[in-house]
Design an enzyme around this catalytic site. Structure first.
Site, PDB file in Angstrom:
ATOM      1  NE  ARG A 110      -6.745   0.682  11.755  1.00 14.41           N
ATOM      2  CZ  ARG A 110      -5.523   0.518  11.270  1.00 14.41           C
ATOM      3  NH1 ARG A 110      -4.624   1.494  11.344  1.00 14.41           N
ATOM      4  NH2 ARG A 110      -5.172  -0.624  10.717  1.00 14.41           N
ATOM      5  CE  LYS A 112      -0.185  -0.174   5.043  1.00 16.61           C
ATOM      6  NZ  LYS A 112      -0.933  -0.644   6.214  1.00 16.61           N
ATOM      7  CE1 TYR A 146      10.880  32.102   4.382  1.00 12.98           C
ATOM      8  CE2 TYR A 146      10.983  29.721   4.080  1.00 12.98           C
ATOM      9  CZ  TYR A 146      10.759  30.992   3.568  1.00 12.98           C
ATOM     10  OH  TYR A 146      10.413  31.139   2.253  1.00 12.98           O
TER      11      TYR A 146
HETATM   12  C1  LIG Z   1      -0.208  -1.648   6.843  1.00 10.84           C
HETATM   13  C2  LIG Z   1      -0.789  -2.933   7.246  1.00 10.84           C
HETATM   14  C3  LIG Z   1       0.032  -4.050   7.498  1.00 10.84           C
HETATM   15  C4  LIG Z   1       1.528  -3.971   7.534  1.00 10.84           C
HETATM   16  O1  LIG Z   1       1.933  -3.422   8.766  1.00 10.84           O
HETATM   17  P1  LIG Z   1       3.499  -3.327   9.100  1.00 10.84           P
HETATM   18  O2  LIG Z   1       3.539  -2.805  10.487  1.00 10.84           O
HETATM   19  O3  LIG Z   1       4.044  -2.320   8.128  1.00 10.84           O
HETATM   20  O4  LIG Z   1       4.054  -4.661   8.914  1.00 10.84           O
HETATM   21  C5  LIG Z   1      -0.566  -5.265   7.749  1.00 10.84           C
HETATM   22  N1  LIG Z   1      -1.909  -5.382   7.770  1.00 10.84           N
HETATM   23  C6  LIG Z   1      -2.733  -4.331   7.562  1.00 10.84           C
HETATM   24  C7  LIG Z   1      -4.191  -4.534   7.615  1.00 10.84           C
HETATM   25  C8  LIG Z   1      -2.201  -3.070   7.307  1.00 10.84           C
HETATM   26  O5  LIG Z   1      -3.016  -2.037   7.098  1.00 10.84           O
END
Ligand SMILES: *Cc1c(COP(=O)(O)O)cnc(C)c1O
Length: 364
Positions: A128, A30, A260
């Site tokens: 969540r 992702k 800045y």
């Molecule tokens: C992002 C995600 C992962 C991977 O998590 P990591 O901590 O990067 O290994 C696994 N499962 C779900 C549902 C996620 O959203």
């Protein structure tokens, strides 16, 4: 090229191979493969032995299919109103965390005449994603319409697998097993059971079930440097390096204020370098002098605030740097994503995923 991200695909492969002895590995790609580039990373991960790919969004899954990738893909963050018909036509597995989403997927299935491949997502304490208060209603719906879908997976996500204490994850696993038992008793038979993210894959071998979802570890980074150690402690190889050019190199006097707000002040007569990367490229504006660049065998810390397109580093008195030289913002011998995270009060995940798409990716 004024700046670029270099991605070492051999590192991605080595990181996947480290876990490939596990049941099955789903590589999480992702967010443009955590900023590393979706298609090259997905291809490398599959070559190294990952058998599944996982993404959050439907458009990310569609991009994998558009590139000709045929491996199983799950998209787990599809809100109501998503184009589920397109997902089904593209053979994308979908997560079911609610009655509403389940109904929309089954409706789309009727329209296109394709049986959906779904993964039932259970909320086991993260509060969540996943089904929680609707459990009974969703189970009833799934039992009533059992012939209309294929239940490929049953899954959850842990909130605290990066912590040394096992109690929260153990509790989540207990809830997970209870729900799985109920689902099986109701006649559902998921083929793939998956719960573990990178932290759980490393910390809780007992949570692996039939597949692990490997995210940050794929990229060679630690899920939590404070509780689990850094990449080298975990035997992982970071895949991302970042390089940018120095636009200017110049001398300043002790007491000169830089950038800045004048928040960076030279503590001695020194040489500064203007680096052509800023917060619009994903370099955190809040980063302090615990991060910077590596050049000519030395660390040159940030001085003053990071600007939109540039930042300034203290190259030190007598520096041999010249305008036009490349400096490394992230590299194996210089600053790491973990250093940038510490310098910006965040985590390595946020450092790599926020490197903007306007920075070209090069692949090794
Ligand atoms: C992002 C995600 C992962 C991977 O998590 P990591 O901590 O990067 O290994 C696994 N499962 C779900 C549902 C996620 O959203």
């Amino acid at each position: 090229m004024r700046a670029y991200v270099e991605v070492d695909l051999a590192a991605i492969k080595a990181n996947i191979q480290k876990f490939a002895k596990d049941p099955e590995v789903l590589a999480v790609v992702k967010a443009d493969a955590y900023g590393h580039g979706l298609i090259p990373v997905a291809t490398a991960a599959l070559e190294a032995g990952a058998s599944w790919l996982g993404v959050a969004l439907l458009e990310e899954a569609l991009a994998l299919r558009a590139a000709g990738i045929t491996a199983p893909v799950i998209a787990w963050l599809t809100p109501p109103g998503e184009n589920f018909a397109q997902a089904l036509k593209s053979q994308i597995d979908l997560s079911v965390p609610s009655v509403k989403i389940c109904e929309e997927i089954l409706d789309a299935a009727h329209r296109v005449g394709i049986k959906p491949r779904i993964h039932l997502e259970v909320d086991t304490g993260m509060h969540r994603g996943g089904v929680l208060d609707e459990w009974d209603a969703l189970l009833e719906l799934l039992v009533a319409r059992k012939s209309e879908y294929e239940l490929v997976g049953f899954w959850t996500h842990f909130a605290r697998a990066d912590e040394p204490s096992e109690s929260y994850t153990e509790l989540a696993l207990t809830v997970f097993e209870e729900k799985l038992t109920l689902a099986r008793a109701a006649g559902l038979a998921p083929a793939i059971i998956h719960c573990a993210n990178s932290a759980a894959t490393i910390n809780f071998p007992g949570s692996h079930r039939t597949m692990v979802r490997l995210g940050i570890a794929t990229y060679g980074l630690s899920p939590d440097v404070t509780t689990m150690g850094n990449s080298s402690d975990l035997g992982l190889t970071p895949a991302m390096s970042i390089y940018a050019k120095l636009q200017l190199v110049k001398s300043v006097r002790k007491g000169d204020a830089i950038g800045y707000g004048g928040v960076g002040v030279a503590t001695q007569d020194t040489t500064i370098g203007v680096v052509v990367m800023g917060y619009s490229d994903g370099i955190p504006r809040g980063a302090d002098s615990r991060a910077g660049v590596y050049h000519d065998g030395k660390r040159a810390p940030l001085i003053g605030r990071v600007s939109m397109d540039q930042c300034v580093v203290d190259l030190g008195p007598g520096s041999r740097a010249s305008a036009g030289d490349y400096v490394a913002l992230i590299s194996a011998d210089g600053y790491t994503a973990d250093d940038w995270a510490a310098a910006s009060n965040t985590i390595n995940y946020e450092i790599v995923t926020r490197i903007a798409t306007r920075v070209p990716r090069k692949y090794l």
